[in-house]
Design an enzyme around this catalytic site. Structure first.
Site, PDB file in Angstrom:
ATOM      1  N   ARG A  88     -13.385 -11.548 -10.093  1.00 13.48           N
ATOM      2  CA  ARG A  88     -13.344 -10.173 -10.740  1.00 13.48           C
ATOM      3  C   ARG A  88     -15.018  -9.880 -11.109  1.00 13.48           C
ATOM      4  O   ARG A  88     -15.548 -10.552 -11.406  1.00 13.48           O
ATOM      5  CB  ARG A  88     -12.617 -10.364 -12.016  1.00 13.48           C
ATOM      6  N   GLN A 194      -1.795  -5.107 -22.105  1.00 14.85           N
ATOM      7  CA  GLN A 194      -2.139  -6.288 -22.691  1.00 14.85           C
ATOM      8  C   GLN A 194      -1.937  -6.063 -24.344  1.00 14.85           C
ATOM      9  O   GLN A 194      -1.994  -6.939 -24.981  1.00 14.85           O
ATOM     10  CB  GLN A 194      -3.748  -6.411 -22.331  1.00 14.85           C
ATOM     11  N   ASP A 235     -16.358  -5.963 -21.858  1.00 15.10           N
ATOM     12  CA  ASP A 235     -16.428  -6.944 -20.703  1.00 15.10           C
ATOM     13  C   ASP A 235     -18.024  -6.816 -20.230  1.00 15.10           C
ATOM     14  O   ASP A 235     -18.201  -7.950 -19.633  1.00 15.10           O
ATOM     15  CB  ASP A 235     -15.657  -6.407 -19.552  1.00 15.10           C
ATOM     16  N   ASN A 244     -15.321  -1.695 -21.174  1.00 14.92           N
ATOM     17  CA  ASN A 244     -14.062  -2.321 -21.614  1.00 14.92           C
ATOM     18  C   ASN A 244     -13.122  -1.828 -21.081  1.00 14.92           C
ATOM     19  O   ASN A 244     -13.023  -0.926 -20.020  1.00 14.92           O
ATOM     20  CB  ASN A 244     -14.101  -2.055 -23.223  1.00 14.92           C
ATOM     21  N   LYS A 245     -11.728  -1.971 -21.403  1.00 14.00           N
ATOM     22  CA  LYS A 245     -10.540  -1.601 -20.699  1.00 14.00           C
ATOM     23  C   LYS A 245     -10.271  -0.350 -20.776  1.00 14.00           C
ATOM     24  O   LYS A 245     -10.813   0.539 -21.635  1.00 14.00           O
ATOM     25  CB  LYS A 245      -9.274  -2.506 -21.586  1.00 14.00           C
TER      26      LYS A 245
HETATM   27  O1  MRU Z   1      -8.397  -6.940 -17.661  1.00 14.50           O
HETATM   28  P1  MRU Z   1      -8.458  -7.697 -18.794  1.00 14.50           P
HETATM   29  O2  MRU Z   1      -7.126  -8.083 -19.535  1.00 14.50           O
HETATM   30  O3  MRU Z   1      -9.303  -9.012 -18.528  1.00 14.50           O
HETATM   31  O4  MRU Z   1      -9.444  -6.862 -19.756  1.00 14.50           O
HETATM   32  C1  MRU Z   1      -9.741  -7.357 -21.123  1.00 14.50           C
HETATM   33  C2  MRU Z   1     -10.607  -6.571 -21.958  1.00 14.50           C
HETATM   34  O5  MRU Z   1     -10.746  -5.189 -21.451  1.00 14.50           O
HETATM   35  C3  MRU Z   1     -11.278  -7.150 -23.207  1.00 14.50           C
HETATM   36  O6  MRU Z   1     -11.102  -6.149 -24.168  1.00 14.50           O
HETATM   37  C4  MRU Z   1     -12.522  -7.863 -23.012  1.00 14.50           C
HETATM   38  O7  MRU Z   1     -12.586  -8.692 -21.935  1.00 14.50           O
HETATM   39  C5  MRU Z   1     -13.145  -8.347 -24.268  1.00 14.50           C
HETATM   40  S1  MRU Z   1     -12.251  -9.873 -24.640  1.00 14.50           S
HETATM   41  C6  MRU Z   1     -12.698 -10.567 -25.948  1.00 14.50           C
END
Ligand code: MRU
Length: 340
Positions: A88, A194, A235, A244-245
């Site tokens: 990823r 999530q 991230d 972030n997401k």
């Molecule tokens: O696609 P994901 O579920 O890995 O995305 C996760 C996020 O965006 C979280 O907010 C981020 O990784 C921080 S986790 C402490």
């Protein structure tokens, strides 16, 4: 909440988060390729958890290759590192973790046979560090929360997104441990949900009050005065923005418009301050994640294309503060503190 990933008897044990909240199932791997795949298909996800999984994947590779002559060993380890790196593209912890392991692997003078213990030890240290850092973020962030506060969060940046305790949910846990009444509103977080599946699961598991909303209703919920603070994870933090997401940017815009403090919980392992937004690849995932709810119920007609960006960009101007293990910083203060 139980650890999302552990190193046990030279195996990597993790919760299969694709099955939550319906089933709590553990996966066990002794092959780094399986760990890489578990990151790709998101059995494990969340930047810090991905980082620790990557480190443990590298440790498994050293077990597999330690009997090879040094040159062959380094070649195979380089290949393993690339397999893990190519899972990823957005979460900086993944690359931070592989680089940290590679530093040990590539600087080892002796024969490979002795190296595996060192790398395994380092992976275990990283897992423990993750928990310690999250607890420090919790303490620093708890001071921002008042008794009775309702905290809105987006995606899952909780215990499941780390080894344990979480980042964005750490201040909530710490404030409650300090005796404050705190409750959470979790955005469902399409397309992989999530928030609805994982944030609700772990908070309910820990008996912390939580309500789930559709992503599109968070603006109204703020306007109705039902939210006191917003805390999200990240991230990757570059010198000008927070990744972030997908959907986080819209939450930040609505927060600004409603004068609600918008905080980002960020372990320093997620800071990538030598970069700007233009240096970062935003992951695009399979369009089926959008056209089919959790891969099952099809909601988009056949023949209609979907776009599926997994992360977005929140500019620093929308960020009230960034909570690290060292304290709470405005974006300018963060750059002063951590940017070389
Ligand atoms: O696609 P994901 O579920 O890995 O995305 C996760 C996020 O965006 C979280 O907010 C981020 O990784 C921080 S986790 C402490």
């Amino acid at each position: 909440m139980i650890p999302s990933i552990e190193w046990i008897d030279n195996k990597v044990k993790m919760i299969d988060q694709t099955l939550l909240p319906h089933e709590l199932k553990f996966l066990e791997f002794n092959d780094y390729r399986e760990v890489a795949n578990s990151i790709k298909v998101m059995n494990i996800r969340g930047a810090p958890a991905i980082g620790v999984a990557a480190a443990m994947g590298m440790a498994l590779a050293t077990i597999e290759y330690k009997k090879l002559p040094k040159e062959r060993f380094l070649k195979e380890m380089e290949n393993a590192a690339n397999v893990i790196r190519n899972t990823r593209p957005t979460a900086s912890n993944l690359f931070w973790a592989v680089d940290r392991m590679w530093k040990i692997v590539s600087s080892f003078p002796d024969e490979p046979s002795n190296i595996s213990e060192l790398v395994i030890e380092e992976a275990k240290i990283m897992a423990q560090e993750d928990v310690n850092v999250n607890k420090a973020i919790g303490k620093n962030g708890a001071a921002l929360l008042n008794n009775g506060d309702v905290v809105l969060t987006h995606c899952n940046a909780g215990s499941l997104a780390t080894v344990q305790y979480g980042t964005a949910l750490a201040p909530v846990r710490s404030a409650i441990e300090e005796g404050k009444n705190i409750s959470v509103i979790a955005d469902e977080t399409r397309p992989r949900l999530q928030g609805a599946r994982l944030t609700a699961y772990e908070l309910h598991y820990d008996k912390i009050p939580v309500k789930v909303i559709t992503d599109t209703s968070s603006g109204l919920i703020m306007r109705l005065g039902l939210v006191n603070k917003i805390i999200v994870g990240t991230d990757r933090v570059t010198s000008d923005a927070v990744f972030n997401k997908i959907g986080t940017y819209l939450v930040a815009l609505a927060a600004k418009d409603n004068n609600i403090p918008f905080y980002v919980a960020a372990p320093t392992s997620t800071l990538s301050l030598s970069e700007t937004v233009d240096d970062v690849i935003i992951e695009q995932r399979d369009s089926k994640e959008v056209s089919n709810i959790l891969g099952k119920v099809q909601i988009v007609p056949d023949g209609v294309e979907c776009m599926n960006y997994a992360f977005d960009i929140t500019p620093f101007r929308l960020v009230t503060g960034i909570i690290t293990e060292d304290g709470v910083f405005s974006p300018d203060e963060l750059l002063k503190k951590y940017k070389n």
